[in-house]
Scaffold this motif. Structure first.
Motif, PDB file in Angstrom:
ATOM      1  N   MET A 267     -11.931  10.174  10.074  1.00  0.00           N
ATOM      2  CA  MET A 267     -11.431   9.729   8.764  1.00  0.00           C
ATOM      3  C   MET A 267     -11.573   8.211   8.604  1.00  0.00           C
ATOM      4  N   MET A 268     -11.951   7.763   7.447  1.00  0.00           N
ATOM      5  CA  MET A 268     -12.159   6.323   7.293  1.00  0.00           C
ATOM      6  C   MET A 268     -10.824   5.574   7.182  1.00  0.00           C
ATOM      7  N   LYS A 269     -10.890   4.359   7.680  1.00  0.00           N
ATOM      8  CA  LYS A 269      -9.663   3.559   7.653  1.00  0.00           C
ATOM      9  C   LYS A 269     -10.073   2.093   7.757  1.00  0.00           C
ATOM     10  N   PHE A 270      -9.419   1.238   6.999  1.00  0.00           N
ATOM     11  CA  PHE A 270      -9.635  -0.192   7.168  1.00  0.00           C
ATOM     12  C   PHE A 270      -9.093  -0.621   8.535  1.00  0.00           C
ATOM     13  N   SER A 271      -9.649  -1.706   9.056  1.00  0.00           N
ATOM     14  CA  SER A 271      -9.075  -2.307  10.268  1.00  0.00           C
ATOM     15  C   SER A 271      -7.676  -2.842   9.918  1.00  0.00           C
ATOM     16  N   ASP A 272      -6.897  -3.136  10.941  1.00  0.00           N
ATOM     17  CA  ASP A 272      -5.544  -3.665  10.677  1.00  0.00           C
ATOM     18  C   ASP A 272      -5.604  -4.945   9.841  1.00  0.00           C
ATOM     19  N   ASP A 273      -6.589  -5.799  10.140  1.00  0.00           N
ATOM     20  CA  ASP A 273      -6.719  -7.049   9.374  1.00  0.00           C
ATOM     21  C   ASP A 273      -6.978  -6.776   7.902  1.00  0.00           C
ATOM     22  N   LYS A 274      -7.870  -5.836   7.676  1.00  0.00           N
ATOM     23  CA  LYS A 274      -8.208  -5.521   6.269  1.00  0.00           C
ATOM     24  C   LYS A 274      -7.018  -4.862   5.576  1.00  0.00           C
ATOM     25  N   LEU A 275      -6.273  -4.053   6.324  1.00  0.00           N
ATOM     26  CA  LEU A 275      -5.089  -3.433   5.704  1.00  0.00           C
ATOM     27  C   LEU A 275      -4.078  -4.498   5.293  1.00  0.00           C
ATOM     28  N   LYS A 276      -3.986  -5.553   6.130  1.00  0.00           N
ATOM     29  CA  LYS A 276      -3.094  -6.667   5.762  1.00  0.00           C
ATOM     30  C   LYS A 276      -3.586  -7.315   4.470  1.00  0.00           C
ATOM     31  N   GLU A 277      -4.912  -7.454   4.392  1.00  0.00           N
ATOM     32  CA  GLU A 277      -5.517  -8.054   3.198  1.00  0.00           C
ATOM     33  C   GLU A 277      -5.220  -7.194   1.963  1.00  0.00           C
ATOM     34  N   VAL A 278      -5.320  -5.872   2.125  1.00  0.00           N
ATOM     35  CA  VAL A 278      -5.013  -4.962   1.012  1.00  0.00           C
ATOM     36  C   VAL A 278      -3.561  -5.173   0.575  1.00  0.00           C
ATOM     37  N   GLN A 279      -2.669  -5.257   1.549  1.00  0.00           N
ATOM     38  CA  GLN A 279      -1.256  -5.437   1.218  1.00  0.00           C
ATOM     39  C   GLN A 279      -1.029  -6.766   0.502  1.00  0.00           C
ATOM     40  N   ARG A 280      -1.759  -7.794   0.968  1.00  0.00           N
ATOM     41  CA  ARG A 280      -1.639  -9.121   0.338  1.00  0.00           C
ATOM     42  C   ARG A 280      -2.062  -9.031  -1.137  1.00  0.00           C
ATOM     43  N   ILE A 281      -3.143  -8.289  -1.380  1.00  0.00           N
ATOM     44  CA  ILE A 281      -3.632  -8.140  -2.761  1.00  0.00           C
ATOM     45  C   ILE A 281      -2.596  -7.373  -3.599  1.00  0.00           C
ATOM     46  N   ILE A 282      -2.065  -6.285  -3.020  1.00  0.00           N
ATOM     47  CA  ILE A 282      -1.082  -5.476  -3.768  1.00  0.00           C
ATOM     48  C   ILE A 282       0.144  -6.326  -4.121  1.00  0.00           C
ATOM     49  N   ASN A 283       0.507  -7.217  -3.187  1.00  0.00           N
ATOM     50  CA  ASN A 283       1.713  -8.029  -3.402  1.00  0.00           C
ATOM     51  C   ASN A 283       1.570  -9.039  -4.553  1.00  0.00           C
ATOM     52  N   PHE A 284       0.326  -9.260  -4.991  1.00  0.00           N
ATOM     53  CA  PHE A 284       0.148 -10.161  -6.144  1.00  0.00           C
ATOM     54  C   PHE A 284       0.781  -9.570  -7.408  1.00  0.00           C
ATOM     55  N   TYR A 285       0.944  -8.257  -7.423  1.00  0.00           N
ATOM     56  CA  TYR A 285       1.327  -7.588  -8.665  1.00  0.00           C
ATOM     57  C   TYR A 285       2.753  -7.055  -8.567  1.00  0.00           C
ATOM     58  N   PRO A 286       3.422  -6.933  -9.720  1.00  0.00           N
ATOM     59  CA  PRO A 286       4.802  -6.422  -9.702  1.00  0.00           C
ATOM     60  C   PRO A 286       4.845  -4.972  -9.203  1.00  0.00           C
ATOM     61  N   ASP A 287       6.006  -4.560  -8.704  1.00  0.00           N
ATOM     62  CA  ASP A 287       6.177  -3.179  -8.238  1.00  0.00           C
ATOM     63  C   ASP A 287       5.702  -2.196  -9.294  1.00  0.00           C
ATOM     64  N   GLY A 288       5.010  -1.187  -8.842  1.00  0.00           N
ATOM     65  CA  GLY A 288       4.567  -0.145  -9.766  1.00  0.00           C
ATOM     66  C   GLY A 288       3.282  -0.502 -10.500  1.00  0.00           C
ATOM     67  N   LYS A 289       2.793  -1.720 -10.308  1.00  0.00           N
ATOM     68  CA  LYS A 289       1.566  -2.146 -11.019  1.00  0.00           C
ATOM     69  C   LYS A 289       0.414  -2.286 -10.030  1.00  0.00           C
ATOM     70  N   GLN A 290       0.479  -1.513  -8.948  1.00  0.00           N
ATOM     71  CA  GLN A 290      -0.545  -1.660  -7.910  1.00  0.00           C
ATOM     72  C   GLN A 290      -1.924  -1.239  -8.400  1.00  0.00           C
ATOM     73  N   LYS A 291      -1.974  -0.583  -9.562  1.00  0.00           N
ATOM     74  CA  LYS A 291      -3.284  -0.211 -10.103  1.00  0.00           C
ATOM     75  C   LYS A 291      -4.125  -1.466 -10.382  1.00  0.00           C
ATOM     76  N   SER A 292      -3.434  -2.567 -10.668  1.00  0.00           N
ATOM     77  CA  SER A 292      -4.158  -3.815 -10.940  1.00  0.00           C
ATOM     78  C   SER A 292      -4.954  -4.285  -9.730  1.00  0.00           C
ATOM     79  N   ALA A 293      -4.615  -3.777  -8.561  1.00  0.00           N
ATOM     80  CA  ALA A 293      -5.307  -4.212  -7.340  1.00  0.00           C
ATOM     81  C   ALA A 293      -6.600  -3.432  -7.113  1.00  0.00           C
ATOM     82  N   VAL A 294      -6.888  -2.494  -7.996  1.00  0.00           N
ATOM     83  CA  VAL A 294      -8.009  -1.595  -7.683  1.00  0.00           C
ATOM     84  C   VAL A 294      -9.349  -2.337  -7.594  1.00  0.00           C
TER      85      VAL A 294
END
Ligand code: FES
Length: 167
Positions: free
Chosen positions: A1-28
């Motif tokens: 199964m595909m998975k980002f590396s831990d570093d990339k997952l941190k990066e994904v979380q950093r991107i998601i955190n730019f947006y208000p709760d529930g607006k994670q679609k903006s990170a797509v």
């Protein structure tokens, strides 16, 4: 199964955190970029589904974005991608001739990849460099005022680089 590396997952979380709760679609958009870089330069259905699961979206919401923008590749691409602008100013300055010349040299039409896996040709809409027409994007760079000679030089440059990496 595909998975980002831990570093990339941190990066994904950093991107998601730019947006208000529930607006994670903006990170797509940025997360799809990351996924494309990470998983072979293109977005398979599996990759898009993975992005959807990370962002807690329905897969269709990710497909809609990925299929809308020309910057996402929905099938495997070559090591070098020539994205030739075909909008008005570039067309008036010979972008059709450039596309044809690339076809003559590499045997690929827009949307195709050369048999050696090195080159993919795409035609795209205005890249905002109309004053440098005709132009194309190659990776992170713009190649401007294209002529047949310049295309020859760019192809040679790519082939030389690919050979150097192999050896
Ligand atoms: S028309 Fe080609 S960059 Fe604008």
């Amino acid at each position: 199964m595909m998975k980002f590396s831990d570093d990339k997952l941190k990066e994904v979380q950093r991107i998601i955190n730019f947006y208000p709760d529930g607006k994670q679609k903006s990170a797509v958009i940025p997360v799809l970029h990351l996924a494309q870089q990470e998983f072979g330069g293109w977005l398979s259905t599996e990759t898009m589904d993975y992005v959807a699961s990370l962002l807690k979206l329905a897969p269709i919401e990710v497909y809609e974005v990925a299929t809308f923008y020309s910057m996402y590749n929905l099938k495997p691409v070559g090591k070098y991608m020539f994205e030739v602008c075909q909008t008005g100013p570039c067309m008036l300055n010979g972008s059709d001739d450039i596309v044809k010349y690339i076809y003559d040299k590499l045997g690929i039409k827009p949307g195709e990849t050369s048999a050696d896996g090195l080159f993919t040709l795409k035609t795209v809409e205005c890249l905002g460099a109309c004053g440098y027409a005709p132009m194309m994007q190659m990776g992170k760079n713009y190649r401007e005022h294209l002529t047949k000679e310049k295309v020859d030089a760019i192809i040679n440059e790519c082939r030389n680089e690919a050979t150097a990496i192999k050896n």
